[in-house]
Design a protein around this motif. Structure first.
Motif, PDB file in Angstrom:
ATOM      1  N   ASP A  17       0.836  -1.199   0.000  1.00 47.86           N
ATOM      2  CA  ASP A  17       0.000   0.000   0.000  1.00 47.86           C
ATOM      3  C   ASP A  17       0.874   1.254   0.000  1.00 47.86           C
ATOM      4  N   ALA A  18       1.917   1.250   0.808  1.00 51.05           N
ATOM      5  CA  ALA A  18       2.825   2.397   0.865  1.00 51.05           C
ATOM      6  C   ALA A  18       3.515   2.615  -0.480  1.00 51.05           C
ATOM      7  N   ILE A  19       3.924   1.542  -1.130  1.00 50.72           N
ATOM      8  CA  ILE A  19       4.560   1.635  -2.449  1.00 50.72           C
ATOM      9  C   ILE A  19       3.596   2.261  -3.449  1.00 50.72           C
ATOM     10  N   ASP A  20       2.353   1.813  -3.430  1.00 49.11           N
ATOM     11  CA  ASP A  20       1.346   2.377  -4.334  1.00 49.11           C
ATOM     12  C   ASP A  20       1.148   3.869  -4.080  1.00 49.11           C
ATOM     13  N   ARG A  42       8.278  24.808 -10.189  1.00 49.53           N
ATOM     14  CA  ARG A  42       8.505  23.591 -10.983  1.00 49.53           C
ATOM     15  C   ARG A  42       9.667  22.787 -10.414  1.00 49.53           C
ATOM     16  N   GLY A  43      10.748  23.470 -10.085  1.00 52.19           N
ATOM     17  CA  GLY A  43      11.911  22.800  -9.515  1.00 52.19           C
ATOM     18  C   GLY A  43      11.597  22.134  -8.186  1.00 52.19           C
ATOM     19  N   PHE A  44      10.847  22.853  -7.336  1.00 54.09           N
ATOM     20  CA  PHE A  44      10.460  22.288  -6.047  1.00 54.09           C
ATOM     21  C   PHE A  44       9.604  21.036  -6.233  1.00 54.09           C
ATOM     22  N   LEU A  45       8.633  21.100  -7.128  1.00 53.21           N
ATOM     23  CA  LEU A  45       7.748  19.957  -7.361  1.00 53.21           C
ATOM     24  C   LEU A  45       8.520  18.760  -7.923  1.00 53.21           C
ATOM     25  N   LEU A  46       9.488  19.023  -8.769  1.00 56.42           N
ATOM     26  CA  LEU A  46      10.305  17.924  -9.293  1.00 56.42           C
ATOM     27  C   LEU A  46      11.183  17.314  -8.205  1.00 56.42           C
ATOM     28  N   GLU A  47      11.682  18.156  -7.289  1.00 55.95           N
ATOM     29  CA  GLU A  47      12.437  17.630  -6.144  1.00 55.95           C
ATOM     30  C   GLU A  47      11.550  16.718  -5.298  1.00 55.95           C
ATOM     31  N   MET A  48      10.312  17.123  -5.099  1.00 59.43           N
ATOM     32  CA  MET A  48       9.371  16.296  -4.337  1.00 59.43           C
ATOM     33  C   MET A  48       9.127  14.966  -5.057  1.00 59.43           C
ATOM     34  N   ALA A  49       9.015  15.013  -6.377  1.00 58.51           N
ATOM     35  CA  ALA A  49       8.810  13.783  -7.156  1.00 58.51           C
ATOM     36  C   ALA A  49      10.002  12.843  -6.983  1.00 58.51           C
ATOM     37  N   VAL A  50      11.204  13.391  -6.989  1.00 55.28           N
ATOM     38  CA  VAL A  50      12.407  12.575  -6.806  1.00 55.28           C
ATOM     39  C   VAL A  50      12.405  11.942  -5.415  1.00 55.28           C
ATOM     40  N   MET A  51      12.009  12.699  -4.419  1.00 57.38           N
ATOM     41  CA  MET A  51      11.955  12.155  -3.053  1.00 57.38           C
ATOM     42  C   MET A  51      10.948  11.008  -2.973  1.00 57.38           C
ATOM     43  N   GLU A  52       9.804  11.173  -3.629  1.00 57.52           N
ATOM     44  CA  GLU A  52       8.802  10.103  -3.627  1.00 57.52           C
ATOM     45  C   GLU A  52       9.343   8.860  -4.342  1.00 57.52           C
ATOM     46  N   ARG A  53      10.106   9.046  -5.403  1.00 54.77           N
ATOM     47  CA  ARG A  53      10.711   7.914  -6.120  1.00 54.77           C
ATOM     48  C   ARG A  53      11.707   7.204  -5.217  1.00 54.77           C
ATOM     49  N   GLU A  54      12.478   7.970  -4.439  1.00 53.48           N
ATOM     50  CA  GLU A  54      13.427   7.358  -3.501  1.00 53.48           C
ATOM     51  C   GLU A  54      12.689   6.532  -2.449  1.00 53.48           C
ATOM     52  N   HIS A  55      11.576   7.057  -1.946  1.00 51.71           N
ATOM     53  CA  HIS A  55      10.767   6.300  -0.974  1.00 51.71           C
ATOM     54  C   HIS A  55      10.242   5.018  -1.623  1.00 51.71           C
ATOM     55  N   PHE A  56       9.746   5.149  -2.845  1.00 55.20           N
ATOM     56  CA  PHE A  56       9.230   4.002  -3.600  1.00 55.20           C
ATOM     57  C   PHE A  56      10.303   2.922  -3.724  1.00 55.20           C
ATOM     58  N   THR A  57      11.509   3.340  -4.085  1.00 55.48           N
ATOM     59  CA  THR A  57      12.619   2.399  -4.266  1.00 55.48           C
ATOM     60  C   THR A  57      12.992   1.722  -2.949  1.00 55.48           C
ATOM     61  N   MET A  58      13.074   2.497  -1.885  1.00 55.22           N
ATOM     62  CA  MET A  58      13.423   1.947  -0.574  1.00 55.22           C
ATOM     63  C   MET A  58      12.378   0.922  -0.121  1.00 55.22           C
ATOM     64  N   LEU A  59      11.115   1.264  -0.248  1.00 60.09           N
ATOM     65  CA  LEU A  59      10.041   0.360   0.158  1.00 60.09           C
ATOM     66  C   LEU A  59      10.003  -0.890  -0.720  1.00 60.09           C
ATOM     67  N   SER A  60      10.250  -0.723  -2.011  1.00 63.11           N
ATOM     68  CA  SER A  60      10.256  -1.863  -2.931  1.00 63.11           C
ATOM     69  C   SER A  60      11.372  -2.842  -2.577  1.00 63.11           C
ATOM     70  N   LYS A  61      12.537  -2.314  -2.224  1.00 61.41           N
ATOM     71  CA  LYS A  61      13.656  -3.176  -1.824  1.00 61.41           C
ATOM     72  C   LYS A  61      13.321  -3.929  -0.544  1.00 61.41           C
ATOM     73  N   LYS A  62      12.703  -3.248   0.409  1.00 60.88           N
ATOM     74  CA  LYS A  62      12.322  -3.902   1.667  1.00 60.88           C
ATOM     75  C   LYS A  62      11.296  -4.996   1.408  1.00 60.88           C
ATOM     76  N   LEU A  63      10.321  -4.718   0.551  1.00 58.99           N
ATOM     77  CA  LEU A  63       9.299  -5.712   0.219  1.00 58.99           C
ATOM     78  C   LEU A  63       9.929  -6.923  -0.457  1.00 58.99           C
ATOM     79  N   ALA A  64      10.838  -6.690  -1.378  1.00 58.09           N
ATOM     80  CA  ALA A  64      11.522  -7.800  -2.061  1.00 58.09           C
ATOM     81  C   ALA A  64      12.315  -8.634  -1.065  1.00 58.09           C
ATOM     82  N   SER A  65      12.969  -7.989  -0.104  1.00 54.32           N
ATOM     83  CA  SER A  65      13.736  -8.697   0.918  1.00 54.32           C
ATOM     84  C   SER A  65      12.828  -9.558   1.794  1.00 54.32           C
ATOM     85  N   ILE A  66      11.705  -9.005   2.192  1.00 50.75           N
ATOM     86  CA  ILE A  66      10.757  -9.756   3.024  1.00 50.75           C
ATOM     87  C   ILE A  66      10.215 -10.951   2.262  1.00 50.75           C
TER      88      ILE A  66
END
Length: 90
Positions: A17-20, A42-66
């Motif tokens: 759910d968090a990944i979604d 625009r720059g701020f919003l793109l920075e936020m998008a990058v942060m969300e992608r980093e969260h997505f990646t971190m959570l995806s790695k944790k899910l794969a490990s589990i």
């Protein structure tokens, strides 16, 4: 606004759910950045998008490990019979 949290049964459900949600948030910020008229906004919003992608990646790695850990445990447990004795062919 009070957030309603679903009744999760497993950590896998929580992470999925968090990944979604992270994916949706990234898409939101990217789309919003395309509508922004200010380069600063625009720059701020793109920075936020990058942060969300980093969260997505971190959570995806944790899910794969589990899931990998669960698969290993299932393999170990399947080598034992119902009474906890090691199966003859194991």
């Amino acid at each position: 606004m009070k957030r309603v949290i679903p009744a999760y049964k497993t950590l896998v459900e929580v992470l999925q759910d968090a990944i979604d949600k992270e994916s949706d948030a990234e898409e939101f910020y990217r789309e919003a950045s395309e509508m922004a008229q200010s380069t600063d906004v625009r720059g701020f919003l793109l920075e936020m998008a990058v942060m969300e992608r980093e969260h997505f990646t971190m959570l995806s790695k944790k899910l794969a490990s589990i899931r990998a850990d669960q698969q290993v445990m299932n393999g170990i447990l399947s080598s034992f019979d119902a009474e906890g004795e090691q199966a003859p062919d194991a």
